[in-house]
Write a protein that holds these residues in place. Structure first.
Motif, mmCIF file in Angstrom:
data_model
loop_
_atom_site.group_PDB
_atom_site.id
_atom_site.type_symbol
_atom_site.label_atom_id
_atom_site.label_comp_id
_atom_site.label_asym_id
_atom_site.label_seq_id
_atom_site.Cartn_x
_atom_site.Cartn_y
_atom_site.Cartn_z
ATOM 1 N N ALA A 15 0.833 -1.213 0.000
ATOM 2 C CA ALA A 15 0.000 0.000 0.000
ATOM 3 C C ALA A 15 0.862 1.255 0.000
ATOM 4 O O ALA A 15 0.572 2.230 -0.714
ATOM 5 N N TYR A 48 -5.858 1.270 -9.591
ATOM 6 C CA TYR A 48 -4.876 1.315 -8.499
ATOM 7 C C TYR A 48 -5.488 1.888 -7.220
ATOM 8 O O TYR A 48 -5.081 1.518 -6.118
ATOM 9 N N GLY A 49 -6.459 2.771 -7.359
ATOM 10 C CA GLY A 49 -7.138 3.278 -6.169
ATOM 11 C C GLY A 49 -7.904 2.186 -5.441
ATOM 12 O O GLY A 49 -7.865 2.096 -4.206
ATOM 13 N N VAL A 50 -8.602 1.331 -6.213
ATOM 14 C CA VAL A 50 -9.333 0.216 -5.601
ATOM 15 C C VAL A 50 -8.367 -0.761 -4.930
ATOM 16 O O VAL A 50 -8.590 -1.232 -3.803
ATOM 17 N N LEU A 52 -5.464 -0.063 -3.746
ATOM 18 C CA LEU A 52 -4.924 0.590 -2.551
ATOM 19 C C LEU A 52 -5.878 0.433 -1.364
ATOM 20 O O LEU A 52 -5.452 0.128 -0.238
ATOM 21 N N VAL A 53 -7.164 0.619 -1.607
ATOM 22 C CA VAL A 53 -8.151 0.461 -0.527
ATOM 23 C C VAL A 53 -8.144 -0.966 0.001
ATOM 24 O O VAL A 53 -8.181 -1.208 1.220
ATOM 25 N N LEU A 54 -8.088 -1.933 -0.899
ATOM 26 C CA LEU A 54 -8.079 -3.342 -0.469
ATOM 27 C C LEU A 54 -6.811 -3.679 0.310
ATOM 28 O O LEU A 54 -6.844 -4.426 1.300
ATOM 29 N N LEU A 56 -5.012 -1.542 2.119
ATOM 30 C CA LEU A 56 -5.128 -0.909 3.431
ATOM 31 C C LEU A 56 -6.081 -1.693 4.337
ATOM 32 O O LEU A 56 -5.845 -1.813 5.553
ATOM 33 N N ALA A 57 -7.156 -2.233 3.752
ATOM 34 C CA ALA A 57 -8.081 -3.047 4.549
ATOM 35 C C ALA A 57 -7.390 -4.310 5.054
ATOM 36 O O ALA A 57 -7.567 -4.715 6.213
ATOM 37 N N GLN A 58 -6.571 -4.947 4.206
ATOM 38 C CA GLN A 58 -5.844 -6.141 4.653
ATOM 39 C C GLN A 58 -4.817 -5.772 5.718
ATOM 40 O O GLN A 58 -4.602 -6.520 6.672
#
Length: 407
Positions: A15, A48-50, A52-54, A56-58
């Motif tokens: 991330a 890449y934004g999606v 990045l969110v995934l 950060l969630a992991q």
């Protein structure tokens, strides 16, 4: 570091790598000259934004998503290939799509083993060579070769780092499993020790006592007493519950003392009792585990029985029992002191810990993490101090949880 922590750390690193591209993308999108159309840039940036969110969630929750690094590999190669189709003309400097290369090959090292990751890196460098040969950008050949070598160096470096993290997590996980297995074995051994000590005490306190009474019976009264002792021993043996059927609830200190005092008075009606003061917090009275309560009762009863049995001929020595709660370096403990003015014996002499003291007193108390201190000398009586740990208080119930349970 556990395996879960390893997944979180790798996701966090990826991330941060995606976030590090933001300045390059912003500056590359604002340069003068031909730029790729929005129809290409918007989907790439959104993808890449999606991701990045995934990531950060992991990193926040530790739930592994093995396909995320592969998604970064596919996104990087797809962006590189489609650049040629989307670019309106020759770019005079390296476009920002080239900055995706270290992230792409690094994600390949995370997603696969070293051999597969190296193959993915070579595929990516080959795609860059094809785009270089197409003339979509004006990157000097020497700079292209050096940049390609740098990209390939990222593969083993990233793989070694990820392998170290995963190996550390696997070792910690194995150590945790071994520790849990050792705890299970220790608990089983402790339960077996408690069971053996419990039955040893029953055999000594009831069975052997009944046999001794029978052997000493000389008249009708003695034989009647022997029959009563035999019936009591039989009832005790047949009615004894196993450790799995025993009550698991903690026993309040006041109930433990009542049992000890009742057993002492049954053996010695003139015993002097001095019980512990009531203690406890808002969650209830201080308590001990049932095994510790039974061990303390058995040990104290055997000490009083010894005082009565081995007193001076024709007389019963004075006996005093004193209970207290004490807090020390080992935590809070329940102490019961049994003192008699009997004949006494040499407590430090070899063989001084006879069967009753060794099994019913020391063996039972030490089996529940307690301790026994004994002082005695001929003509001065005997003083025994029994200590058992106090059980940890139960966790307080949260009001919100109570309301939720009621609903």
């Amino acid at each position: 570091m556990t395996a879960r922590s390893g997944h979180r750390l790798v996701a966090l690193v990826l991330a941060l790598a995606v976030l590090s591209l933001v300045p390059t993308v912003v500056s590359g999108s604002t340069v003068h000259g031909p730029r790729p159309p929005r129809a290409w840039a918007v989907p790439v940036v959104a993808a890449y934004g999606v991701l990045l969110v995934l990531l950060l969630a992991q990193a926040a929750h530790g739930r592994p998503r093995p396909w995320l690094p592969w998604a970064l590999v596919v996104a990087g190669d797809a962006a590189l290939v489609t650049w040629v189709l989307a670019a309106p003309g020759r770019v005079e400097q390296a476009p920002w799509v080239l900055s995706l290369s270290p992230l792409t090959v690094g994600a390949g090292a995370v997603a696969a083993g070293l051999g597969t990751a190296t193959g993915l890196g070579l595929v990516h460098v080959g795609l860059r060579a094809l785009v270089q040969a197409s003339g979509a950008w004006a990157v000097p050949p020497v700079a292209f070769v050096l940049d390609a070598l740098l990209v390939l160096v990222v593969v083993p470096a990233a793989w070694v780092a990820v392998a170290a993290v995963r190996s550390s997590g696997a070792r910690v996980e194995r150590a945790r499993v071994l520790a849990e297995e050792a705890a299970v074995r220790e608990a089983a051994a402790r339960a077996e020790e408690l069971e053996n000590a419990r039955w040893d005490a029953i055999v000594h306190d009831d069975v052997l006592a009944a046999l001794t009474t029978t052997a000493q019976a000389q008249d009708a009264a003695g034989r009647a007493e022997a029959r009563c002792a035999a019936r009591a021993a039989l009832v005790r043996v047949e009615g004894e519950q196993g450790p799995g059927a025993a009550a698991s609830a903690q026993v309040p200190v006041s109930r433990v003392w009542e049992a000890v005092a009742g057993a002492a008075l049954a053996l010695h009606p003139g015993a002097v009792l001095d019980g512990p003061a009531p203690a406890g917090g808002p969650d209830g009275e201080t308590a001990v585990d049932p095994e510790a309560a039974e061990a303390l009762l058995t040990a104290a009863t055997e000490l009083v029985r010894n005082a009565v049995r081995h007193g001076a001929p024709g007389s019963v020595p004075p006996v005093r029992l004193r209970g207290r709660l004490r807090t020390g370096a080992a935590g809070e403990r329940l102490l019961v002191e049994v003192r008699d003015a009997g004949r006494g014996f040499r407590a430090g002499a070899p063989g001084a810990w006879r069967l009753g003291l060794a099994v019913s007193v020391r063996g039972r108390v030490r089996a529940v993490d307690g301790d026994v201190h004994l002082r005695s000398w001929p003509g001065t009586g005997t003083c025994a101090l029994l200590c058992v740990p106090v059980a940890a208080p139960p966790a307080p119930l949260v009001r919100g949880a109570r309301r939720g349970a009621a609903r």
